[in-house]
Design a protein around this motif. Structure first.
Motif, PDB file in Angstrom:
ATOM      1  N   ALA A 141       0.830  -1.204   0.000  1.00 20.49           N
ATOM      2  CA  ALA A 141       0.000   0.000   0.000  1.00 20.49           C
ATOM      3  C   ALA A 141       0.863   1.252   0.000  1.00 20.49           C
ATOM      4  N   CYS A 142       1.929   1.250   0.779  1.00 13.61           N
ATOM      5  CA  CYS A 142       2.842   2.392   0.836  1.00 13.61           C
ATOM      6  C   CYS A 142       3.541   2.573  -0.507  1.00 13.61           C
ATOM      7  N   ASN A 143       3.926   1.478  -1.139  1.00 12.92           N
ATOM      8  CA  ASN A 143       4.598   1.553  -2.433  1.00 12.92           C
ATOM      9  C   ASN A 143       3.719   2.196  -3.495  1.00 12.92           C
ATOM     10  N   ILE A 144       2.414   1.902  -3.450  1.00  5.38           N
ATOM     11  CA  ILE A 144       1.498   2.494  -4.420  1.00  5.38           C
ATOM     12  C   ILE A 144       1.449   4.004  -4.244  1.00  5.38           C
ATOM     13  N   LEU A 145       1.351   4.464  -3.001  1.00  5.13           N
ATOM     14  CA  LEU A 145       1.333   5.903  -2.745  1.00  5.13           C
ATOM     15  C   LEU A 145       2.639   6.554  -3.184  1.00  5.13           C
ATOM     16  N   GLU A 146       3.752   5.920  -2.881  1.00  7.46           N
ATOM     17  CA  GLU A 146       5.040   6.479  -3.278  1.00  7.46           C
ATOM     18  C   GLU A 146       5.136   6.614  -4.794  1.00  7.46           C
ATOM     19  N   SER A 147       4.688   5.588  -5.513  1.00 10.84           N
ATOM     20  CA  SER A 147       4.717   5.643  -6.977  1.00 10.84           C
ATOM     21  C   SER A 147       3.859   6.785  -7.493  1.00 10.84           C
ATOM     22  N   LEU A 148       2.672   6.939  -6.925  1.00  9.91           N
ATOM     23  CA  LEU A 148       1.771   8.014  -7.335  1.00  9.91           C
ATOM     24  C   LEU A 148       2.417   9.378  -7.124  1.00  9.91           C
ATOM     25  N   PHE A 149       2.976   9.594  -5.950  1.00  7.72           N
ATOM     26  CA  PHE A 149       3.560  10.899  -5.631  1.00  7.72           C
ATOM     27  C   PHE A 149       4.774  11.189  -6.513  1.00  7.72           C
ATOM     28  N   LYS A 150       5.618  10.188  -6.758  1.00 10.03           N
ATOM     29  CA  LYS A 150       6.800  10.396  -7.592  1.00 10.03           C
ATOM     30  C   LYS A 150       6.419  10.753  -9.022  1.00 10.03           C
ATOM     31  N   ILE A 151       5.402  10.104  -9.545  1.00 12.71           N
ATOM     32  CA  ILE A 151       4.968  10.388 -10.910  1.00 12.71           C
ATOM     33  C   ILE A 151       4.405  11.801 -11.010  1.00 12.71           C
ATOM     34  N   MET A 152       3.614  12.212 -10.034  1.00 13.35           N
ATOM     35  CA  MET A 152       3.068  13.564 -10.053  1.00 13.35           C
ATOM     36  C   MET A 152       4.191  14.594  -9.962  1.00 13.35           C
ATOM     37  N   ILE A 153       5.160  14.354  -9.103  1.00 13.95           N
ATOM     38  CA  ILE A 153       6.288  15.279  -8.964  1.00 13.95           C
ATOM     39  C   ILE A 153       7.048  15.402 -10.277  1.00 13.95           C
ATOM     40  N   ASP A 154       7.257  14.268 -10.955  1.00 11.60           N
ATOM     41  CA  ASP A 154       7.975  14.300 -12.235  1.00 11.60           C
ATOM     42  C   ASP A 154       7.168  15.004 -13.318  1.00 11.60           C
ATOM     43  N   GLU A 155       5.897  14.646 -13.456  1.00 13.59           N
ATOM     44  CA  GLU A 155       5.079  15.202 -14.539  1.00 13.59           C
ATOM     45  C   GLU A 155       4.825  16.696 -14.360  1.00 13.59           C
ATOM     46  N   GLU A 156       4.650  17.127 -13.124  1.00 12.57           N
ATOM     47  CA  GLU A 156       4.348  18.536 -12.869  1.00 12.57           C
ATOM     48  C   GLU A 156       5.606  19.357 -12.548  1.00 12.57           C
ATOM     49  N   LYS A 157       6.764  18.648 -12.631  1.00 10.42           N
ATOM     50  CA  LYS A 157       8.049  19.326 -12.385  1.00 10.42           C
ATOM     51  C   LYS A 157       8.063  20.043 -11.025  1.00 10.42           C
ATOM     52  N   LEU A 158       7.605  19.346 -10.015  1.00  9.16           N
ATOM     53  CA  LEU A 158       7.611  19.887  -8.659  1.00  9.16           C
ATOM     54  C   LEU A 158       8.997  19.699  -8.042  1.00  9.16           C
ATOM     55  N   ASP A 159       9.254  20.420  -6.980  1.00  8.54           N
ATOM     56  CA  ASP A 159      10.541  20.295  -6.292  1.00  8.54           C
ATOM     57  C   ASP A 159      10.669  18.899  -5.684  1.00  8.54           C
TER      58      ASP A 159
END
Length: 278
Positions: free
Chosen positions: A165-183
């Motif tokens: 469950a934690c891995n799924i959240l981590e994957s989601l957050f990392k993808i959003m950070i990459d796609e939206e070019k967040l810090d």
């Protein structure tokens, strides 16, 4: 409702195991698999059938027993002796047993997984995309299924389920950070990955006027903290420390369902920000 061992699997195991194993072997195998009760009386085929039928009735997790029972036969290739001299007369080769077992399990929407696990295959057939692809494509139903896979493990492997469950959240957050070019945070753990995502989606409770929504948003931050900490302290992801959490299936289900709710809200909020008409 528990899923029982299908009758054709019981017949297949009784036929194969009784021909390639001794009584002592069978007793040892069933005990290793946590089959309930003492060895039944009778011939080897009768012993196998009766013990598996009793497992369906008395065990709370018959499929867990089945998985451990067939683990060796499913994961070990035919030994050198069998290759040279063949299998006992009338018996199946180990390769044939593996193939037939997989075929029968598939008919009942079940699948054997490495490590002695028999689980539901509903929603898994034809799954060819990675979790990253599912998230990028906003395939909510398929992401739901990823959480369902975690739920499947709660009774037998609650620590691994929490880690998933934690891995799924981590994957989601990392993808959003990459796609939206967040810090990108220097430390790539769940809590630090959550910070730029929450800021991008305006998940700061202080910015919300409605008191009820503010409480819910505050709870989301607590979910991230709790799921991440549970994975670190009690899951299998970082190994077991000196203090072992007594993690029970109900705890794992709470963590997984909480993570699932958060993931779906994040995805919908992400789409809403990119397209206000969503």
């Amino acid at each position: 409702m528990k899923t029982q061992i299908p009758a054709p699997i019981i017949a297949l195991i009784a036929k194969h195991m009784s021909q390639v194993k001794t009584h002592a072997d069978l007793d040892s195998m069933f005990m290793y698999a946590d089959a309930p009760g003492d060895p039944p009386e009778g011939s080897k085929p009768v012993k196998c059938q009766d013990w598996l039928r009793r497992t369906n009735v008395e065990s709370s997790t018959p499929l867990a027993v089945l998985g451990k029972l067939i683990e060796e036969e499913m994961e070990t290739p035919d030994d050198h002796h069998s290759q040279l001299f063949g299998s006992p007369p009338g018996s199946l080769s180990r390769e044939t047993f593996q193939r037939k077992t997989k075929e029968v399990l598939e008919r009942y929407d079940l699948v054997y997984r490495i490590g002695g696990k028999v689980q539901s295959a509903v929603g898994m057939k034809g799954a060819t995309k990675s979790l990253s692809d599912l998230i990028k494509g906003r395939e909510l139903i398929s992401i739901d299924m990823e959480f369902e896979r975690a739920i499947d493990n709660t009774n037998t492997e609650p620590r691994e389920a929490c880690s998933a469950a934690c891995n799924i959240l981590e994957s989601l957050f990392k993808i959003m950070i990459d796609e939206e070019k967040l810090d990108k945070p220097a430390k790539q753990d769940l809590k630090n990955l959550w910070k730029p995502v929450a800021e991008y989606l305006n998940f700061d409770p202080k910015r919300i006027e409605d008191n009820d929504l503010r409480k819910i948003l505050s709870g989301m931050h607590s979910i991230v903290d709790g799921v991440g900490a549970l994975r670190t302290h009690a899951s299998s992801a970082h190994g077991a420390g000196k203090q072992i959490y007594k993690l029970e299936p109900r705890h794992a289900r709470l963590a997984i369902h909480s993570a699932h709710t958060l993931a779906m809200f994040v995805l919908e909020s992400w789409d809403k920000r990119k397209d206000p008409g969503f």
